[in-house]
Structure formats: structure tokens, C-alpha cells
Design an enzyme around this catalytic site. Structure first.
Site, PDB file in Angstrom:
ATOM      1  N   GLY A  63       0.842  -1.191   0.000  1.00 13.66           N
ATOM      2  CA  GLY A  63       0.000   0.000   0.000  1.00 13.66           C
ATOM      3  C   GLY A  63       0.871   1.233   0.000  1.00 13.66           C
ATOM      4  O   GLY A  63       2.070   1.169   0.297  1.00 13.66           O
ATOM      5  N   GLY A  64       0.278   2.353  -0.334  1.00 11.94           N
ATOM      6  CA  GLY A  64       1.016   3.603  -0.351  1.00 11.94           C
ATOM      7  C   GLY A  64       1.407   4.057   1.039  1.00 11.94           C
ATOM      8  O   GLY A  64       0.944   3.524   2.057  1.00 11.94           O
ATOM      9  N   SER A  65       2.262   5.047   1.077  1.00 11.36           N
ATOM     10  CA  SER A  65       2.687   5.650   2.330  1.00 11.36           C
ATOM     11  C   SER A  65       1.464   6.133   3.107  1.00 11.36           C
ATOM     12  O   SER A  65       0.519   6.665   2.523  1.00 11.36           O
ATOM     13  CB  SER A  65       3.619   6.824   2.023  1.00 11.36           C
ATOM     14  OG  SER A  65       4.041   7.446   3.213  1.00 11.36           O
ATOM     15  N   SER A  66       1.467   5.919   4.401  1.00 12.25           N
ATOM     16  CA  SER A  66       0.419   6.370   5.319  1.00 12.25           C
ATOM     17  C   SER A  66      -0.932   5.712   5.073  1.00 12.25           C
ATOM     18  O   SER A  66      -1.964   6.231   5.483  1.00 12.25           O
ATOM     19  CB  SER A  66       0.288   7.897   5.284  1.00 12.25           C
ATOM     20  OG  SER A  66       1.516   8.502   5.638  1.00 12.25           O
ATOM     21  N   GLY A 106      -1.716   2.771   6.347  1.00 10.35           N
ATOM     22  CA  GLY A 106      -2.071   2.021   7.548  1.00 10.35           C
ATOM     23  C   GLY A 106      -1.430   0.654   7.665  1.00 10.35           C
ATOM     24  O   GLY A 106      -1.776  -0.119   8.563  1.00 10.35           O
ATOM     25  N   LYS A 107      -0.486   0.340   6.792  1.00  6.14           N
ATOM     26  CA  LYS A 107       0.135  -0.984   6.799  1.00  6.14           C
ATOM     27  C   LYS A 107       0.853  -1.309   8.102  1.00  6.14           C
ATOM     28  O   LYS A 107       0.694  -2.403   8.637  1.00  6.14           O
ATOM     29  CB  LYS A 107       1.145  -1.113   5.643  1.00  6.14           C
ATOM     30  CG  LYS A 107       0.566  -0.932   4.268  1.00  6.14           C
ATOM     31  CD  LYS A 107       1.624  -1.025   3.184  1.00  6.14           C
ATOM     32  CE  LYS A 107       2.801  -0.106   3.352  1.00  6.14           C
ATOM     33  NZ  LYS A 107       2.535   1.331   3.318  1.00  6.14           N
ATOM     34  N   ASP A 138      10.341   0.498   5.078  1.00  5.82           N
ATOM     35  CA  ASP A 138      10.987   1.513   5.916  1.00  5.82           C
ATOM     36  C   ASP A 138      12.213   0.950   6.637  1.00  5.82           C
ATOM     37  O   ASP A 138      13.266   1.586   6.670  1.00  5.82           O
ATOM     38  CB  ASP A 138      10.006   2.083   6.944  1.00  5.82           C
ATOM     39  CG  ASP A 138       8.955   2.984   6.324  1.00  5.82           C
ATOM     40  OD1 ASP A 138       9.136   3.419   5.166  1.00  5.82           O
ATOM     41  OD2 ASP A 138       7.944   3.260   7.002  1.00  5.82           O
TER      42      ASP A 138
END
Length: 177
Positions: A10-13, A15-16, A37
Site C-alpha cells: 500500500g502507499g505511504s500512510s 495504515g500498513k 521503511d
């Protein structure tokens, strides 16, 4: 065949990371967590702002270079080796290249079974989370909200726009069983 690898994309931010933490709590067996990250943070600092490593533009665009790809391939191979050795692993990923990023994982996986989970979030909601976090270049979440999912095939898709991480973790856990 039992699933011992879960890959959340999923994209940044989106909720992963929250989902991964909750998954580690709700799954009965221990699962190790690794992600994009932690991989980037493990690289030498000079590679975190380099055209051969990874660069984040002021507008949130992310570009990666040749040395990054070499290390990324080794990292993925190491993750797969841990899974083959008996570890259960959940990955928090951002497929910057969409389907091409998934293909790079599939090449390393070989016959290993993975659960592919798409983590979607409304671009504006993700952008708000990005601002609240304060540790991301503004624009990254909005740019990645759709692009990371292009040409990616999932076993399960979640929308975290209005769903708590614990609820998403339970959905994944139920899918495993």
C-alpha cells in the site's frame, strides 16, 4: 501448503504498519515483521539521498537507483530464506513499480506460498495521516495511493480509509484460516 509469508502492499500512510503490529498480536504463532521503511533505514545514510540509492523529492516522488535494487534483491532473498527456514514473516511494502515490484518478489519466492494483501486508502485521508506523522515528504501518500496497486494481483484487498488496523488484522487472520 501453509502460508508463512504475508505481503502487504500500500502507499505511504495507508495504515500498513498498524495492521502489521495488530497482526503480530492476533495471530496465534509468532510472526516477524519487516518492511520497506526498515530496509531503507538499514542502508548507509549516504544511500538515502543518492541517485544510486533512494531519493525522495520535495514533492514526495521516490526514485531508486542501481545500488538500491541490488540490495533490495538481496534483502528479499534473505526474507525468503528465513521463511524457508521456518520463520513466519509479514512484510510491509510499497510497490513503487506496481506490478513490476510484485514480479520481483514472485521471482524470489519460487514455489513458496505468499498471501498478497492490497492496503488501499483514500488519497486525501492518507495525505492527512502523512501530515500528522510529520516524518514524510508531503505529497508522497497522495502520489502512491493508486500507483502502487497498478497491475498488482491480490488474494485479499482492504480499505483502511475508515477501518481500524485491528479490524484489518482480523480480516487477514480469518483469511489465513
Amino acid at each position: 501448503m501453509t502460508t508463512r509469508l504475508i505481503i502487504l502492499n500500500g502507499g505511504s500512510s495507508s495504515g500498513k504498519t498498524g495492521i502489521v503490529r495488530c497482526l503480530q498480536d492476533v495471530l496465534p504463532d509468532p510472526w516477524l515483521a519487516f518492511g520497506a521503511d526498515s530496509f531503507v533505514e538499514s542502508m548507509p545514510a549516504r544511500m538515502r539521498a543518492s541517485d544510486t540509492g533512494i531519493e525522495v523529492g520535495a514533492d514526495g516522488t521516490v526514485s531508486v537507483g542501481e545500488e538500491f535494487r541490488v540490495l533490495e534483491a538481496a534483502w528479499r532473498t534473505g526474507i525468503v530464506a528465513m521463511v524457508r527456514a521456518g520463520a513466519r514473516v509479514v512484510i510491509d511494502e510499497i510497490f513503487l513499480g506496481g506490478g513490476a515490484s510484485q514480479q520481483r518478489w514472485q521471482q524470489v519466492l519460487g514455489d513458496l506460498n505468499a498471501l498478497w494483501v492490497g492496503v488501499h486508502c483514500d488519497a486525501q485521508v492518507a495525505a492527512g495521516r502523512e501530515i500528522a506523522r510529520g516524518n514524510r515528504a508531503r505529497g508522497m501518500a497522495e502520489l502512491q495511493a493508486q500507483s502502487v496497486h497498478l497491475n498488482v494481483t491480490y488474494d485479499l484487498e482492504l480499505d483502511t480509509t475508515h477501518t481500524e488496523p485491528l479490524t484489518s488484522a482480523h480480516t487477514i487472520a480469518n483469511h489465513l484460516h
